[in-house]
Design a protein around this motif. Structure first.
Motif, PDB file in Angstrom:
ATOM      1  N   CYS A  54      -9.564   5.109   0.835  1.00  0.00           N
ATOM      2  CA  CYS A  54      -8.310   5.770   0.472  1.00  0.00           C
ATOM      3  C   CYS A  54      -7.261   5.650   1.562  1.00  0.00           C
ATOM      4  CB  CYS A  54      -8.572   7.245   0.143  1.00  0.00           C
ATOM      5  SG  CYS A  54      -9.480   7.470  -1.398  1.00  0.00           S
ATOM      6  N   LYS A  55      -7.675   5.684   2.814  1.00  0.00           N
ATOM      7  CA  LYS A  55      -6.698   5.604   3.907  1.00  0.00           C
ATOM      8  C   LYS A  55      -5.932   4.272   3.873  1.00  0.00           C
ATOM      9  CE  LYS A  55     -10.062   4.053   7.290  1.00  0.00           C
ATOM     10  NZ  LYS A  55     -10.770   4.331   8.502  1.00  0.00           N
ATOM     11  N   GLU A  56      -6.567   3.195   3.379  1.00  0.00           N
ATOM     12  CA  GLU A  56      -5.867   1.917   3.271  1.00  0.00           C
ATOM     13  C   GLU A  56      -4.817   1.966   2.159  1.00  0.00           C
ATOM     14  OE1 GLU A  56      -8.626  -1.314   2.956  1.00  0.00           O
ATOM     15  OE2 GLU A  56      -9.556  -0.837   4.893  1.00  0.00           O
ATOM     16  N   GLU A  83      -5.180   9.755  -6.278  1.00  0.00           N
ATOM     17  CA  GLU A  83      -6.567   9.688  -5.836  1.00  0.00           C
ATOM     18  C   GLU A  83      -7.501  10.132  -6.948  1.00  0.00           C
ATOM     19  OE1 GLU A  83      -8.415  12.038  -2.312  1.00  0.00           O
ATOM     20  OE2 GLU A  83      -7.412  10.249  -1.532  1.00  0.00           O
ATOM     21  N   GLN A 134      -3.311   4.697   1.151  1.00  0.00           N
ATOM     22  CA  GLN A 134      -2.259   5.577   1.657  1.00  0.00           C
ATOM     23  C   GLN A 134      -1.335   4.825   2.610  1.00  0.00           C
ATOM     24  OE1 GLN A 134      -4.818   8.581   3.258  1.00  0.00           O
ATOM     25  NE2 GLN A 134      -5.063   9.624   1.304  1.00  0.00           N
ATOM     26  N   GLU A 135      -1.904   3.972   3.432  1.00  0.00           N
ATOM     27  CA  GLU A 135      -1.111   3.172   4.365  1.00  0.00           C
ATOM     28  C   GLU A 135      -0.211   2.196   3.604  1.00  0.00           C
ATOM     29  OE1 GLU A 135       0.276   1.583   8.086  1.00  0.00           O
ATOM     30  OE2 GLU A 135      -0.510   3.504   7.411  1.00  0.00           O
TER      31      GLU A 135
END
Length: 92
Positions: free
Chosen positions: A22-24, A43, A26-27
């Motif tokens: 998920c952090k990718e 998400e 979001q980035e």
């Protein structure tokens, strides 16, 4: 290429996806917004990992539908679904 696009972006992450965390996602949305593009991050909460988009289709549909419907202003010029249904009728 992204500088010229007028598209809006909907980026969906899956909480248990270890291939594409998920952090990718979001980035990616953060970078798109920095370029002045309309982008939103959604998400999907699921224990099924990367395959959740294949398994949790109803949850994914409910998650995406409001954003996709907001972008639809008229019937699309091309619809793969219409072609599929037309071809299916011709096969019978």
């Amino acid at each position: 290429m992204l500088q010229r696009t007028k598209a809006s972006f909907v980026v969906a992450g899956i909480t248990s996806d270890s291939f594409y965390p998920c952090k990718e996602h979001q980035e990616l949305v953060r970078l798109l917004n920095q370029l002045g593009k309309r982008a939103v991050y959604l998400e999907l909460e699921s224990p099924h990992g990367h395959d959740a988009f294949l398994i949790e289709t109803e949850k994914l549909r409910k998650l995406l539908r409001p954003y996709l419907m907001a972008e639809v202003k008229a019937e699309p010029v091309y619809s793969a679904e219409k072609d599929f249904l037309a071809a299916r009728r011709n096969v019978r």
